[in-house]
Design a protein around this motif. Structure first.
Motif, PDB file in Angstrom:
ATOM      1  N   LEU A 189     -52.925  22.321  16.518  1.00  0.00           N
ATOM      2  CA  LEU A 189     -53.304  23.048  15.303  1.00  0.00           C
ATOM      3  C   LEU A 189     -53.943  22.129  14.263  1.00  0.00           C
ATOM      4  CD1 LEU A 189     -50.087  25.234  14.896  1.00  0.00           C
ATOM      5  CD2 LEU A 189     -52.234  25.845  16.038  1.00  0.00           C
ATOM      6  N   PRO A 190     -54.627  22.718  13.277  1.00  0.00           N
ATOM      7  CA  PRO A 190     -55.173  21.927  12.169  1.00  0.00           C
ATOM      8  C   PRO A 190     -54.065  21.233  11.387  1.00  0.00           C
ATOM      9  CG  PRO A 190     -56.120  24.134  12.198  1.00  0.00           C
ATOM     10  CD  PRO A 190     -55.002  24.145  13.176  1.00  0.00           C
ATOM     11  N   GLU A 191     -54.389  20.139  10.706  1.00  0.00           N
ATOM     12  CA  GLU A 191     -53.394  19.347   9.978  1.00  0.00           C
ATOM     13  C   GLU A 191     -52.729  20.134   8.854  1.00  0.00           C
ATOM     14  OE1 GLU A 191     -54.970  15.692   8.578  1.00  0.00           O
ATOM     15  OE2 GLU A 191     -55.367  14.874  10.578  1.00  0.00           O
ATOM     16  N   ASP A 192     -53.457  21.102   8.272  1.00  0.00           N
ATOM     17  CA  ASP A 192     -52.895  21.849   7.148  1.00  0.00           C
ATOM     18  C   ASP A 192     -52.170  23.120   7.572  1.00  0.00           C
ATOM     19  OD1 ASP A 192     -55.129  23.206   7.977  1.00  0.00           O
ATOM     20  OD2 ASP A 192     -55.897  23.604   5.959  1.00  0.00           O
ATOM     21  N   ALA A 193     -51.966  23.304   8.879  1.00  0.00           N
ATOM     22  CA  ALA A 193     -51.230  24.479   9.361  1.00  0.00           C
ATOM     23  C   ALA A 193     -49.803  24.458   8.818  1.00  0.00           C
ATOM     24  CB  ALA A 193     -51.214  24.503  10.888  1.00  0.00           C
ATOM     25  N   ILE A 194     -49.277  25.638   8.513  1.00  0.00           N
ATOM     26  CA  ILE A 194     -47.916  25.751   7.976  1.00  0.00           C
ATOM     27  C   ILE A 194     -46.992  26.280   9.065  1.00  0.00           C
ATOM     28  CG2 ILE A 194     -46.429  26.825   6.239  1.00  0.00           C
ATOM     29  CD1 ILE A 194     -48.909  27.127   4.463  1.00  0.00           C
ATOM     30  N   GLY A 195     -45.972  25.477   9.393  1.00  0.00           N
ATOM     31  CA  GLY A 195     -44.966  25.891  10.362  1.00  0.00           C
ATOM     32  C   GLY A 195     -43.738  26.433   9.648  1.00  0.00           C
ATOM     33  N   VAL A 196     -43.212  27.532  10.145  1.00  0.00           N
ATOM     34  CA  VAL A 196     -42.047  28.177   9.522  1.00  0.00           C
ATOM     35  C   VAL A 196     -41.039  28.513  10.608  1.00  0.00           C
ATOM     36  CG1 VAL A 196     -41.242  30.121   8.134  1.00  0.00           C
ATOM     37  CG2 VAL A 196     -43.553  29.219   7.781  1.00  0.00           C
ATOM     38  N   HIS A 197     -39.803  28.030  10.465  1.00  0.00           N
ATOM     39  CA  HIS A 197     -38.766  28.464  11.401  1.00  0.00           C
ATOM     40  C   HIS A 197     -37.777  29.378  10.695  1.00  0.00           C
ATOM     41  CE1 HIS A 197     -35.337  26.114   9.991  1.00  0.00           C
ATOM     42  NE2 HIS A 197     -35.966  24.957  10.150  1.00  0.00           N
ATOM     43  N   CYS A 198     -37.047  30.158  11.493  1.00  0.00           N
ATOM     44  CA  CYS A 198     -36.151  31.179  10.946  1.00  0.00           C
ATOM     45  C   CYS A 198     -34.684  30.876  11.215  1.00  0.00           C
ATOM     46  CB  CYS A 198     -36.520  32.543  11.531  1.00  0.00           C
ATOM     47  SG  CYS A 198     -38.188  33.085  11.132  1.00  0.00           S
ATOM     48  N   SER A 199     -34.379  29.606  11.459  1.00  0.00           N
ATOM     49  CA  SER A 199     -33.012  29.208  11.778  1.00  0.00           C
ATOM     50  C   SER A 199     -32.156  29.084  10.518  1.00  0.00           C
ATOM     51  CB  SER A 199     -33.027  27.874  12.522  1.00  0.00           C
ATOM     52  OG  SER A 199     -31.720  27.344  12.632  1.00  0.00           O
ATOM     53  N   GLY A 200     -30.909  29.515  10.639  1.00  0.00           N
ATOM     54  CA  GLY A 200     -29.982  29.344   9.529  1.00  0.00           C
ATOM     55  C   GLY A 200     -29.304  27.996   9.533  1.00  0.00           C
ATOM     56  N   SER A 201     -29.253  27.343  10.689  1.00  0.00           N
ATOM     57  CA  SER A 201     -28.498  26.089  10.793  1.00  0.00           C
ATOM     58  C   SER A 201     -29.370  24.840  10.800  1.00  0.00           C
ATOM     59  CB  SER A 201     -27.640  26.102  12.065  1.00  0.00           C
ATOM     60  OG  SER A 201     -28.458  26.201  13.220  1.00  0.00           O
ATOM     61  N   LEU A 202     -30.638  24.969  11.187  1.00  0.00           N
ATOM     62  CA  LEU A 202     -31.497  23.786  11.308  1.00  0.00           C
ATOM     63  C   LEU A 202     -32.227  23.467  10.013  1.00  0.00           C
ATOM     64  CD1 LEU A 202     -33.125  24.384  14.820  1.00  0.00           C
ATOM     65  CD2 LEU A 202     -31.116  22.994  14.255  1.00  0.00           C
ATOM     66  N   GLY A 203     -32.480  22.169   9.814  1.00  0.00           N
ATOM     67  CA  GLY A 203     -33.241  21.730   8.651  1.00  0.00           C
ATOM     68  C   GLY A 203     -34.731  21.719   8.947  1.00  0.00           C
ATOM     69  N   LEU A 204     -35.496  21.284   7.966  1.00  0.00           N
ATOM     70  CA  LEU A 204     -36.947  21.244   8.119  1.00  0.00           C
ATOM     71  C   LEU A 204     -37.402  20.092   9.010  1.00  0.00           C
ATOM     72  CD1 LEU A 204     -38.094  22.013   4.454  1.00  0.00           C
ATOM     73  CD2 LEU A 204     -37.993  23.587   6.396  1.00  0.00           C
ATOM     74  N   ASP A 205     -36.515  19.128   9.232  1.00  0.00           N
ATOM     75  CA  ASP A 205     -36.898  17.955  10.012  1.00  0.00           C
ATOM     76  C   ASP A 205     -37.206  18.275  11.472  1.00  0.00           C
ATOM     77  OD1 ASP A 205     -34.139  18.584  10.198  1.00  0.00           O
ATOM     78  OD2 ASP A 205     -33.738  16.648  11.121  1.00  0.00           O
ATOM     79  N   VAL A 206     -36.805  19.461  11.954  1.00  0.00           N
ATOM     80  CA  VAL A 206     -37.087  19.816  13.350  1.00  0.00           C
ATOM     81  C   VAL A 206     -38.550  20.219  13.541  1.00  0.00           C
ATOM     82  CG1 VAL A 206     -34.714  20.536  13.780  1.00  0.00           C
ATOM     83  CG2 VAL A 206     -36.407  22.242  13.062  1.00  0.00           C
ATOM     84  N   LEU A 215     -38.801  21.179  20.549  1.00  0.00           N
ATOM     85  CA  LEU A 215     -39.769  20.906  21.605  1.00  0.00           C
ATOM     86  C   LEU A 215     -41.010  21.777  21.466  1.00  0.00           C
ATOM     87  CD1 LEU A 215     -40.648  19.542  24.212  1.00  0.00           C
ATOM     88  CD2 LEU A 215     -39.323  21.255  25.482  1.00  0.00           C
ATOM     89  N   LEU A 216     -40.803  23.065  21.239  1.00  0.00           N
ATOM     90  CA  LEU A 216     -41.936  23.991  21.178  1.00  0.00           C
ATOM     91  C   LEU A 216     -42.840  23.699  19.987  1.00  0.00           C
ATOM     92  CD1 LEU A 216     -43.108  26.314  22.759  1.00  0.00           C
ATOM     93  CD2 LEU A 216     -41.671  27.885  21.443  1.00  0.00           C
ATOM     94  N   SER A 217     -42.237  23.415  18.842  1.00  0.00           N
ATOM     95  CA  SER A 217     -43.047  23.137  17.656  1.00  0.00           C
ATOM     96  C   SER A 217     -43.831  21.834  17.813  1.00  0.00           C
ATOM     97  CB  SER A 217     -42.182  23.083  16.400  1.00  0.00           C
ATOM     98  OG  SER A 217     -41.247  22.026  16.451  1.00  0.00           O
ATOM     99  N   SER A 218     -43.242  20.842  18.489  1.00  0.00           N
ATOM    100  CA  SER A 218     -43.957  19.583  18.697  1.00  0.00           C
ATOM    101  C   SER A 218     -45.131  19.770  19.655  1.00  0.00           C
ATOM    102  CB  SER A 218     -43.005  18.510  19.232  1.00  0.00           C
ATOM    103  OG  SER A 218     -42.502  18.857  20.512  1.00  0.00           O
ATOM    104  N   GLN A 219     -44.979  20.656  20.634  1.00  0.00           N
ATOM    105  CA  GLN A 219     -46.075  20.940  21.559  1.00  0.00           C
ATOM    106  C   GLN A 219     -47.215  21.683  20.857  1.00  0.00           C
ATOM    107  OE1 GLN A 219     -43.718  23.100  24.442  1.00  0.00           O
ATOM    108  NE2 GLN A 219     -43.753  21.380  25.893  1.00  0.00           N
ATOM    109  N   ILE A 220     -46.855  22.647  20.028  1.00  0.00           N
ATOM    110  CA  ILE A 220     -47.866  23.475  19.371  1.00  0.00           C
ATOM    111  C   ILE A 220     -48.536  22.733  18.228  1.00  0.00           C
ATOM    112  CG2 ILE A 220     -48.164  25.569  17.961  1.00  0.00           C
ATOM    113  CD1 ILE A 220     -46.026  26.879  19.747  1.00  0.00           C
ATOM    114  N   PHE A 221     -47.769  21.909  17.531  1.00  0.00           N
ATOM    115  CA  PHE A 221     -48.287  21.171  16.369  1.00  0.00           C
ATOM    116  C   PHE A 221     -49.536  20.372  16.709  1.00  0.00           C
ATOM    117  CE2 PHE A 221     -48.144  16.928  14.293  1.00  0.00           C
ATOM    118  CZ  PHE A 221     -48.551  17.321  13.033  1.00  0.00           C
TER     119      PHE A 221
END
Length: 257
Positions: free
Chosen positions: A84-101, A75-81
């Motif tokens: 931001l500019p289209e070329d912004a790089i999002g990075v999560h620190c989860s061990g269990s989640l994939g990049l699709d989130v 939810l938070l990444s979808s709100q922030i995305f």
């Protein structure tokens, strides 16, 4: 200098952001829905601002690190995305989640394989850092940063990382829970938990040096049925503990075959 925005100000962020700063990154801003937490972390950093307002998150960073709980990332990444500019790089620190989130077109996982607790500083030099990404340039970018933090940097597929996370739960969370159960037994019978500490240290030292399977001891390994039945009888008044003892004993026997 790599410019970073930190999304979240919890236990991981409290240790990762200062470490990234020491590695040469500039933590431009800290966002947290509780402004006091964002301010407390920002004060630890050089020239970092803070905000509790999504609309106020800067658009000028190179990396947006999501250090929030797994449940909050989507939810938070979808709100922030959308801000931001289209070329912004999002990075999560989860061990269990994939990049699709992450809805970002350019994204990565940056998973420190360690348990983080309040008021307990970790040594980043020895923490394995797991990077997942489909973009070669992002891999090289994060690999350079990670190499400034740790001597152990790995690139993995999402499947590899997910299975590593399962292994970590067994090694860390489950083993610690076993110690919690041992402590509860000691407390119930007015025994000092401290008496087990030399055994605990020896157990984990041997597991690290010789390998856990080679180091396994106990009545299940010896085939000591009398001791096993005695222990189960003593645990009759604790059916959950009795079941844990029985299942683990059977599993140790299976692994010997």
């Amino acid at each position: 200098m790599v410019k970073v925005v930190c999304i979240g100000a919890g236990r991981l962020a409290q240790q990762l952001m200062p470490a990234l700063e020491e590695a040469g990154c500039h933590i431009m801003q800290v966002y947290n829905r509780t402004p006091q937490a964002a301010e407390a972390l920002a004060e630890k950093l050089k020239g970092s601002s803070y905000t509790a307002d999504l609309e106020s998150i800067t658009r000028e960073a190179d990396l947006y690190f999501f250090t929030v709980s797994d449940d909050a990332i989507t939810l938070l990444s979808s709100q922030i995305f959308t801000l931001l500019p289209e070329d912004a790089i999002g990075v999560h620190c989860s061990g269990s989640l994939g990049l699709d989130v992450l809805p970002f077109a350019r994204k990565a996982g940056f998973y420190p394989l360690q348990s983080f607790s309040a008021n307990h500083e970790v040594s980043w030099r020895w923490i394995p850092l797991i990077i997942t990404t489909l973009d070669e340039d992002i891999w090289e970018f994060l690999d350079t940063i990670a190499g400034q933090l740790s001597t152990s940097v790995y690139r993995m597929t999402e499947v590899q990382k997910s299975n590593l996370h399962i292994a970590a739960v067994f090694a860390n969370n489950f083993s610690n829970h076993m110690l919690t159960l041992a402590e509860s037994i000691c407390n119930e019978h007015q025994l000092p938990f401290e008496i087990l500490k030399p055994l605990i240290l020896e157990t984990f030292s041997k597991a690290i040096l010789s390998g856990p399977q080679e180091s396994q001891t106990g009545p299940a390994v010896r085939g000591d049925e009398k001791t096993i039945l005695k222990h189960l009888a003593l645990l009759d008044h604790h059916p959950q503990l009795r079941n844990v003892y029985r299942v683990v004993t059977e599993n140790i026997r299976e692994n010997l075959k």
